[in-house]
Design a protein around this motif. Structure first.
Motif: not given
Length: 186
Positions: A15-23
């Motif tokens: 995931n290249l988005d550090p703000a995205a929720p975890p898997l």
């Protein structure tokens, strides 16, 4: 740029988005005996369709009676429902028809150890884990399909069958392979 990498069932998620929720995984996969699984088969299929069409076909079962009659007899589309509980995955369940223990050509487990938790052993649980992993938890095995878009109208589908490590070669795996070879060809 920093990338977050998470793994599950030998699949790496980047995931290249550090703000995205975890898997996040569906609850039935969290309850399953995934730690005890081993991959026993891999098949590659090139589909002449956009990956989104492949996902749409996987997520709905209304076409079973006309396209997959062998599957319809074991998991009737009228006994299916969608499960939407997370932004990380889209799922669904299909109740096994009476008299069937699993989804295989015979419908019998043939001694294969359960993979699904006790409360999940009378149905099939499917989920698209966004963006490109499709999972299908059966009572006694797990199917995974990794989608690799090749071009706009071509998708490589890597299908894998995972069973409990204590499964023996003579536990009827040929019946599992035969059913899914037919369904995937259809």
């Amino acid at each position: 740029a920093t990338a977050r990498v998470e793994s599950w069932a030998d699949v790496l998620f980047v995931n290249l988005d550090p703000a995205a929720p975890p898997l996040a995984l569906p609850p039935w996969l969290e309850r399953a005996k995934l730690h005890a699984l081993e991959r026993v088969r891999r098949t590659d299929h090139e589909v002449r369709a956009n990956w989104k069409v492949v996902v749409g076909n996987f997520q709905e079962s209304h076409h079973f009676p006309w396209v997959h009659p062998g599957l319809e007899g074991k998991t009737p589309w009228g006994r299916s429902s969608s499960v939407i509980e997370s932004e990380a995955w889209l799922g669904g369940t299909m109740e096994l028809a009476p008299g069937f223990e699993t989804v295989s050509s015979s419908g019998e487990r043939r001694g294969r150890p359960f993979v699904a938790a006790p409360e999940d052993r009378t149905r099939v649980h499917d989920a698209l884990v966004f963006p490109l992993l499709m999972t299908s938890l059966q009572p006694d095995y797990l199917l995974t399909y990794r989608l690799h878009p090749v071009e706009v109208a071509r998708t490589l589908v890597v299908g894998e069958v995972w069973v409990h490590a204590e499964t023996r070669d003579d536990d009827g795996l040929d019946e599992v392979y035969a059913l899914w070879d037919r369904v995937n060809a259809e």
